[in-house]
Design a protein around this motif. Structure first.
Motif, PDB file in Angstrom:
ATOM      1  N   PHE A 186      64.938  94.161  37.284  1.00 15.72           N
ATOM      2  CA  PHE A 186      65.233  92.734  37.460  1.00 15.72           C
ATOM      3  C   PHE A 186      63.965  91.917  37.210  1.00 15.72           C
ATOM      4  N   GLU A 187      64.158  90.791  36.560  1.00 11.27           N
ATOM      5  CA  GLU A 187      63.059  89.841  36.292  1.00 11.27           C
ATOM      6  C   GLU A 187      62.278  89.601  37.593  1.00 11.27           C
ATOM      7  N   PRO A 188      60.997  89.979  37.614  1.00 10.92           N
ATOM      8  CA  PRO A 188      60.246  89.938  38.887  1.00 10.92           C
ATOM      9  C   PRO A 188      60.167  88.549  39.512  1.00 10.92           C
ATOM     10  N   ASN A 189      60.177  87.496  38.684  1.00 13.14           N
ATOM     11  CA  ASN A 189      60.037  86.137  39.236  1.00 13.14           C
ATOM     12  C   ASN A 189      61.320  85.576  39.828  1.00 13.14           C
ATOM     13  N   ASN A 190      62.413  86.279  39.656  1.00 12.34           N
ATOM     14  CA  ASN A 190      63.691  85.791  40.188  1.00 12.34           C
ATOM     15  C   ASN A 190      63.789  85.964  41.703  1.00 12.34           C
ATOM     16  N   GLY A 191      63.007  86.874  42.274  1.00 13.34           N
ATOM     17  CA  GLY A 191      63.064  87.126  43.718  1.00 13.34           C
ATOM     18  C   GLY A 191      64.465  87.496  44.190  1.00 13.34           C
ATOM     19  N   LEU A 192      65.123  88.410  43.469  1.00 11.39           N
ATOM     20  CA  LEU A 192      66.521  88.736  43.768  1.00 11.39           C
ATOM     21  C   LEU A 192      66.635  89.540  45.059  1.00 11.39           C
ATOM     22  N   ASP A 193      67.719  89.313  45.757  1.00  6.73           N
ATOM     23  CA  ASP A 193      67.896  90.022  47.015  1.00  6.73           C
ATOM     24  C   ASP A 193      68.682  91.324  46.812  1.00  6.73           C
ATOM     25  N   ASP A 194      68.760  92.090  47.897  1.00  8.60           N
ATOM     26  CA  ASP A 194      69.400  93.396  47.824  1.00  8.60           C
ATOM     27  C   ASP A 194      70.892  93.288  47.560  1.00  8.60           C
ATOM     28  N   VAL A 195      71.492  92.152  47.902  1.00  8.09           N
ATOM     29  CA  VAL A 195      72.924  91.987  47.649  1.00  8.09           C
ATOM     30  C   VAL A 195      73.179  92.001  46.133  1.00  8.09           C
ATOM     31  N   VAL A 196      72.388  91.252  45.399  1.00  8.95           N
ATOM     32  CA  VAL A 196      72.535  91.209  43.939  1.00  8.95           C
ATOM     33  C   VAL A 196      72.261  92.593  43.348  1.00  8.95           C
ATOM     34  N   LYS A 197      71.234  93.251  43.843  1.00  7.43           N
ATOM     35  CA  LYS A 197      70.905  94.595  43.340  1.00  7.43           C
ATOM     36  C   LYS A 197      72.026  95.582  43.624  1.00  7.43           C
ATOM     37  N   GLY A 198      72.652  95.453  44.784  1.00  9.28           N
ATOM     38  CA  GLY A 198      73.782  96.319  45.129  1.00  9.28           C
ATOM     39  C   GLY A 198      74.977  96.094  44.217  1.00  9.28           C
ATOM     40  N   VAL A 199      75.225  94.845  43.861  1.00  4.88           N
ATOM     41  CA  VAL A 199      76.328  94.511  42.951  1.00  4.88           C
ATOM     42  C   VAL A 199      76.087  95.176  41.591  1.00  4.88           C
ATOM     43  N   PHE A 200      74.864  95.064  41.079  1.00  3.24           N
ATOM     44  CA  PHE A 200      74.563  95.701  39.786  1.00  3.24           C
ATOM     45  C   PHE A 200      74.640  97.219  39.884  1.00  3.24           C
ATOM     46  N   SER A 201      74.178  97.776  40.994  1.00  5.30           N
ATOM     47  CA  SER A 201      74.267  99.228  41.162  1.00  5.30           C
ATOM     48  C   SER A 201      75.729  99.689  41.075  1.00  5.30           C
ATOM     49  N   ASN A 202      76.630  98.979  41.717  1.00  6.64           N
ATOM     50  CA  ASN A 202      78.066  99.298  41.627  1.00  6.64           C
ATOM     51  C   ASN A 202      78.576  99.145  40.205  1.00  6.64           C
ATOM     52  N   ALA A 203      78.166  98.064  39.541  1.00  9.95           N
ATOM     53  CA  ALA A 203      78.641  97.795  38.185  1.00  9.95           C
ATOM     54  C   ALA A 203      78.180  98.908  37.228  1.00  9.95           C
ATOM     55  N   PHE A 204      76.920  99.329  37.355  1.00 16.49           N
ATOM     56  CA  PHE A 204      76.428 100.428  36.501  1.00 16.49           C
ATOM     57  C   PHE A 204      77.186 101.722  36.802  1.00 16.49           C
ATOM     58  N   ASP A 205      77.468 101.982  38.080  1.00 15.23           N
ATOM     59  CA  ASP A 205      78.201 103.207  38.454  1.00 15.23           C
ATOM     60  C   ASP A 205      79.556 103.294  37.758  1.00 15.23           C
ATOM     61  N   ARG A 206      80.212 102.152  37.585  1.00 20.24           N
ATOM     62  CA  ARG A 206      81.540 102.174  36.954  1.00 20.24           C
ATOM     63  C   ARG A 206      81.461 102.739  35.540  1.00 20.24           C
ATOM     64  N   TRP A 207      80.380 102.393  34.812  1.00 21.39           N
ATOM     65  CA  TRP A 207      80.219 102.907  33.440  1.00 21.39           C
ATOM     66  C   TRP A 207      79.680 104.339  33.451  1.00 21.39           C
ATOM     67  N   SER A 208      78.802 104.673  34.390  1.00 23.09           N
ATOM     68  CA  SER A 208      78.246 106.035  34.371  1.00 23.09           C
ATOM     69  C   SER A 208      79.309 107.069  34.738  1.00 23.09           C
ATOM     70  N   LYS A 209      80.316 106.659  35.507  1.00 25.47           N
ATOM     71  CA  LYS A 209      81.408 107.577  35.868  1.00 25.47           C
ATOM     72  C   LYS A 209      82.201 108.059  34.655  1.00 25.47           C
ATOM     73  N   VAL A 210      82.242 107.262  33.603  1.00 22.23           N
ATOM     74  CA  VAL A 210      83.088 107.604  32.450  1.00 22.23           C
ATOM     75  C   VAL A 210      82.268 107.951  31.198  1.00 22.23           C
ATOM     76  N   THR A 211      80.927 108.095  31.374  1.00 28.23           N
ATOM     77  CA  THR A 211      80.067 108.477  30.248  1.00 28.23           C
ATOM     78  C   THR A 211      79.102 109.560  30.714  1.00 28.23           C
ATOM     79  N   THR A 212      78.217 109.974  29.827  1.00 31.38           N
ATOM     80  CA  THR A 212      77.194 110.968  30.184  1.00 31.38           C
ATOM     81  C   THR A 212      75.870 110.291  30.527  1.00 31.38           C
ATOM     82  N   ILE A 213      75.889 108.974  30.675  1.00 24.02           N
ATOM     83  CA  ILE A 213      74.640 108.234  30.927  1.00 24.02           C
ATOM     84  C   ILE A 213      74.506 107.860  32.397  1.00 24.02           C
ATOM     85  N   LYS A 214      73.307 108.096  32.929  1.00 32.04           N
ATOM     86  CA  LYS A 214      72.985 107.653  34.281  1.00 32.04           C
ATOM     87  C   LYS A 214      72.077 106.429  34.194  1.00 32.04           C
TER      88      LYS A 214
END
Ligand code: TQI
Ligand code: ZN
Ligand code: ZN
Length: 169
Positions: free
Chosen positions: A22-50
């Motif tokens: 994440f862009e370091p100057n955005n100061g993003l919180d853990d909620v936003v990071k958790g949302v992206f972690s879930n979103a990435f998991d949806r694609w990694s479940k159906v591919t060979t990419i982690k």
């Protein structure tokens, strides 16, 4: 039906892991990071990419940030609604979100009192599809369908999305 970018751009054959930061100057919180972690998991479940988060923004494969108006890539954001976010095709890796939107990262977007509320995970799943090489789909249920209403949540990959990404990875 799913589509690809012209010339079927993809991450290199044999890619097992892509890092994201994440862009370091955005100061993003853990909620936003958790949302992206879930979103990435949806694609990694159906591919060979982690996907793995890294704090090293410069060296990350995928770079995520919130920006308002012009932000240096010739694709300025336009304020509330209109363009919500954009992502570039492989192997660019940039995923930008319009900082002017009323993003909902927690709770039920369909119950938001703001008519302009936009569900962050829905947009994240769609933009990650672009980062990986998917274009738009003509199937209305697909994550890669080119429109979504405000106050709508659509985060489950459709069979069409899965078939498309599995051609690539
Ligand atoms: N942003 C467009 C999109 O991501 C930007 C765009 C248009 C684009 N054509 C593209 C990006 C081709 C890559 C390739 O589609 S958006 C949705 C949807 C947008 C739209 O702000 O209009 C979502 C962002 F599909 F739901 F309407 C996220 Cl989920
Ligand atoms: Zn941008
Ligand atoms: Zn799109």
């Amino acid at each position: 039906h799913y589509t690809f970018f012209s010339e079927m751009q993809r991450w290199p054959e044999g890619t097992q892991e892509l890092t994201y930061a994440f862009e370091p100057n955005n100061g993003l919180d853990d909620v936003v990071k958790g949302v992206f972690s879930n979103a990435f998991d949806r694609w990694s479940k159906v591919t060979t990419i982690k996907f793995r988060e890294t704090t090293s923004y410069e060296s990350a494969d995928l770079k995520i940030g919130f920006y308002s108006g012009s932000h240096g890539d010739g694709e300025p954001f336009d304020g509330v609604l209109g363009t919500l976010a954009h992502a570039f095709s492989p192997t660019n890796g940039m995923l930008h979100l319009d900082g002017a939107e009323d993003w909902v990262a927690i709770g039920d977007v369909t119950a938001s009192s703001l008519s302009s509320a936009v569900d962050l995970e829905s947009v994240a799943v769609h933009e990650i599809g672009h980062l990986l090489g998917l274009g738009h789909s003509s199937v209305e249920e697909a994550i890669m369908y080119p429109t979504i209403g405000a106050r709508t949540r659509k985060v489950e990959l459709a069979e069409d999305d899965i078939k498309g990404i599995q051609v690539l990875y």
